[in-house]
Design a protein around this motif. Structure first.
Motif, short mmCIF file in Angstrom:
data_model
loop_
_atom_site.label_atom_id
_atom_site.label_comp_id
_atom_site.label_asym_id
_atom_site.label_seq_id
_atom_site.Cartn_x
_atom_site.Cartn_y
_atom_site.Cartn_z
N UNK A 26 0.81 -1.22 0.00
CA UNK A 26 0.00 0.00 0.00
C UNK A 26 0.84 1.26 0.00
N UNK A 27 2.16 1.13 -0.11
CA UNK A 27 3.03 2.29 0.05
C UNK A 27 3.15 3.15 -1.19
N UNK A 28 3.30 4.45 -0.98
CA UNK A 28 3.62 5.38 -2.06
C UNK A 28 4.62 6.40 -1.55
N UNK A 29 5.37 6.98 -2.49
CA UNK A 29 6.34 8.04 -2.21
C UNK A 29 5.93 9.27 -3.03
N UNK A 30 5.77 10.41 -2.37
CA UNK A 30 5.49 11.68 -3.03
C UNK A 30 6.76 12.52 -2.94
N UNK A 31 7.19 13.04 -4.07
CA UNK A 31 8.47 13.73 -4.10
C UNK A 31 8.34 15.12 -4.73
N UNK A 32 8.88 16.10 -4.02
CA UNK A 32 9.12 17.43 -4.53
C UNK A 32 10.63 17.64 -4.58
N UNK A 153 -5.20 8.80 -0.44
CA UNK A 153 -4.64 7.49 -0.14
C UNK A 153 -5.53 6.80 0.88
N UNK A 154 -6.02 5.60 0.51
CA UNK A 154 -7.02 4.93 1.32
C UNK A 154 -6.52 3.86 2.26
N UNK A 155 -5.20 3.63 2.37
CA UNK A 155 -4.73 2.59 3.28
C UNK A 155 -5.30 1.24 2.93
N UNK A 156 -6.03 0.63 3.88
CA UNK A 156 -6.77 -0.59 3.54
C UNK A 156 -8.22 -0.48 4.01
N UNK A 157 -8.78 0.71 3.84
CA UNK A 157 -10.14 0.94 4.30
C UNK A 157 -11.15 0.03 3.60
N UNK A 158 -12.25 -0.22 4.29
CA UNK A 158 -13.40 -0.85 3.63
C UNK A 158 -14.43 0.23 3.31
N UNK A 175 -5.53 11.90 -8.39
CA UNK A 175 -5.40 10.45 -8.32
C UNK A 175 -5.87 9.96 -6.96
N UNK A 176 -6.52 8.80 -6.96
CA UNK A 176 -6.90 8.13 -5.73
C UNK A 176 -6.19 6.79 -5.69
N UNK A 177 -5.43 6.57 -4.63
CA UNK A 177 -4.74 5.30 -4.41
C UNK A 177 -5.60 4.50 -3.45
N UNK A 178 -6.23 3.45 -3.98
CA UNK A 178 -7.24 2.73 -3.20
C UNK A 178 -6.94 1.24 -3.15
N UNK A 179 -7.21 0.60 -1.99
CA UNK A 179 -7.09 -0.85 -1.91
C UNK A 179 -8.17 -1.51 -2.74
N UNK A 217 -4.58 1.30 -8.24
CA UNK A 217 -4.84 0.24 -7.26
C UNK A 217 -3.62 -0.04 -6.39
N UNK A 218 -3.88 -0.26 -5.10
CA UNK A 218 -2.85 -0.65 -4.14
C UNK A 218 -3.41 -1.80 -3.31
N UNK A 219 -2.55 -2.37 -2.46
CA UNK A 219 -3.00 -3.33 -1.46
C UNK A 219 -3.62 -4.57 -2.11
N UNK A 220 -2.82 -5.24 -2.94
CA UNK A 220 -3.23 -6.51 -3.54
C UNK A 220 -1.96 -7.28 -3.89
N UNK A 221 -2.10 -8.58 -4.07
CA UNK A 221 -0.96 -9.38 -4.48
C UNK A 221 -0.50 -10.40 -3.46
N UNK A 222 -1.31 -10.67 -2.43
CA UNK A 222 -0.99 -11.71 -1.45
C UNK A 222 -1.71 -13.00 -1.84
#
Length: 268
Positions: A26-32, A153-158, A175-179, A217-222
């Protein structure tokens, strides 16, 4: 740079815009140019071992100002080793009120972030907004603006009922980064048998309500676990659910950087 509810993002005074890299899980890096902000960085095998297909992307020492946000204190979202790498030379960690992520690097500062209260972190503005954890533990999602962009960024919310207020207050989002894995848990008994994380279809609904232009999409692949079971083909289901909507689905491999021009025009 500032973020006002219902307003537009006022860009940081920089010649370069915001860059976003997907990390593992679920990780992301934001860079300036002079600062980096990480959300839920995962860089060690302690949480999933060999069950996670993602390659682990090293956080490394951060040049410039360093910030870390965590959505909650579970080990797959608060990785103490990754936080130590990011904040070993100093920096700030924000976490939801009621959570207590530990251990922290001695050089880091940490404080709880109440919902709906913007936190000014240099050229980043981060606001914790309500989320719902599958176990009922304290959890928040994050709205972050910087460099003329705004992300969620939604973490692993339901699924929950706060999407509409978040969308009204802070949308639209670049952009929305969602599980998306719709996982069912069996570790706590009796097992509920219900998704404890957004399903692909719920992620599309949430992104639509939020006014997101892109859904990453984030938080998948297990896989290979008896007590943690994802939906089959989450990315395929996500694409199918988004068919006919205004959303652009942009799966990123860990280590990849988001291309703001992919699929949609750059935000005005």
């Amino acid at each position: 740079m500032n973020l006002l509810p219902g307003g537009r993002v006022r860009a940081a005074t920089t010649d370069e815009g915001l860059r976003v890299q997907r990390l593992a899980w679920a990780g992301i890096r934001l860079r300036l140019p002079q600062a980096s902000l990480l959300i839920d960085p995962l860089a060690s095998t302690g949480a999933w071992g060999d069950k996670l297909a993602d390659p682990l992307i090293p956080v490394g020492a951060i040049e410039g100002n360093a910030y870390v946000l965590v959505t909650h204190a579970h080990g797959d979202h608060f990785d103490a080793a990754a936080v130590a790498d990011a904040l070993g030379q100093g920096g700030v960690l924000l976490h939801p009120v009621g959570s207590n992520p530990r251990p922290l690097p001695e050089a880091a500062r940490a404080w709880p972030a109440p919902a709906w209260e913007p936190q000014l972190l240099g050229d980043f503005t981060a606001t914790a907004v309500p989320a719902s954890d599958g176990y009922g533990d304290p959890q928040m999602s994050w709205v972050v603006s910087a460099g003329g962009r705004r992300i969620f960024h939604g973490g692993d919310t339901l699924w929950h009922g706060h999407w509409w207020r978040i969308g009204r207050q802070y949308g639209p989002f670049d952009a929305a980064f969602l599980p998306v894995n719709g996982a069912r848990f069996g570790w706590r008994k009796p097992a509920g048998g219900q998704p404890g994380v957004l399903t692909p279809e719920q992620a599309v609904a949430a992104a639509t309500i939020l006014g997101a232009r892109r859904l990453v999409p984030i938080h998948y692949g297990v896989s290979g676990m008896d007590e943690y079971v994802e939906v089959e083909d989450p990315i395929g289901r996500l694409r199918e659910a988004a068919r006919g909507t205004a959303l652009t689905v942009l799966p990123l491999a860990p280590g990849d950087w988001l291309d703001w021009d992919a699929g949609v025009d750059a935000a005005s």
